[in-house]
Write an enzyme that holds these catalytic residues in place. Structure first.
Site, PDB file in Angstrom:
ATOM      1  CG  LEU A  49      -1.347  -7.344  -3.498  1.00  0.00           C
ATOM      2  CD1 LEU A  49       0.175  -7.360  -3.344  1.00  0.00           C
ATOM      3  CD2 LEU A  49      -1.906  -8.749  -3.480  1.00  0.00           C
ATOM      4  CB  SER A  50      -3.914  -2.482   0.065  1.00  0.00           C
ATOM      5  OG  SER A  50      -3.885  -1.386  -0.828  1.00  0.00           O
ATOM      6  N   GLY A  51      -6.889  -2.185   0.215  1.00  0.00           N
ATOM      7  CA  GLY A  51      -8.148  -1.488  -0.024  1.00  0.00           C
ATOM      8  C   GLY A  51      -7.995   0.002  -0.231  1.00  0.00           C
ATOM      9  CB  SER A  52      -5.063   2.216  -0.788  1.00  0.00           C
ATOM     10  OG  SER A  52      -4.578   1.750  -2.029  1.00  0.00           O
ATOM     11  CB  THR A  59      -8.742  -6.138  -1.103  1.00  0.00           C
ATOM     12  OG1 THR A  59      -8.514  -4.838  -0.571  1.00  0.00           O
ATOM     13  CG2 THR A  59      -7.610  -7.067  -0.744  1.00  0.00           C
TER      14      THR A  59
END
Length: 178
Positions: A49-52, A59
């Site tokens: 859900l995120s680009g971390s 993502t």
């Protein structure tokens, strides 16, 4: 002769698709009843859900994790783990393993983040380890499928298709008998 071969292949594909849909429906329904995420033979798929963790995985991808079998103490620096913090699932890389007597915690960091995560993660919060399997962009339609509207559409459309094919098959079967 060729038509007979094609019919056998089509029949095999129909039954294979039917069995696959039954297995998927069973997995989803049992997961909904128990409140757990669907898993198969100790593995789960998770939406990113995120680009971390970019560029390791992006993502909208789906990653596979192997569920933790022990107490979560078997992981080492460099491993990518999925853990739960404040009710949120996070997948980051272990940068340090901290052992205090029998207690194990992990310091983690997203590959795309500037610094490590603020809090160390207790071993008991680790759900599993990233297996290296990533399916890009499939997370977007899967996210829709897990919504109420998406689930309705994904169960309704195949149900109607099976109903139509079932009626067609039964009519053809009765006509060939009669």
């Amino acid at each position: 002769m060729q038509n007979k071969y094609v019919n056998k292949v089509l029949k095999f594909l129909k039954w294979g698709a039917f069995i696959l849909i039954i297995l998927i429906a069973y997995t989803i329904i049992s997961a909904r009843i128990t409140g757990a995420d669907p898993s198969f033979m100790g593995y789960q798929f998770k939406n990113v859900l995120s680009g971390s963790m970019e560029p390791t995985f992006r993502t909208g991808s789906v990653i596979q994790i192997k569920l933790t079998e022990k107490e979560g103490t078997e992981y080492e620096p460099g491993d990518i783990i999925t853990f739960q913090r404040d009710g949120i699932l996070i997948t980051h890389r272990i940068i340090e393993k901290i052992i205090h007597g029998d207690a194990v915690t992990y310091r983690t960091k997203g590959d795309n983040n500037d610094g490590p995560d603020i809090d160390a993660i207790p071993a008991g919060a680790v759900l599993g380890q990233y297996t290296g399997i990533t399916i890009p962009w499939i997370g977007y339609p899967l996210g829709f499928a897990s919504s109420k509207l998406g689930a309705l559409i994904l169960f309704l459309i195949p149900g109607v298709i099976f109903l139509v094919f079932g009626v067609h098959y039964l009519r053809g079967w009765r006509l060939s008998r009669g």
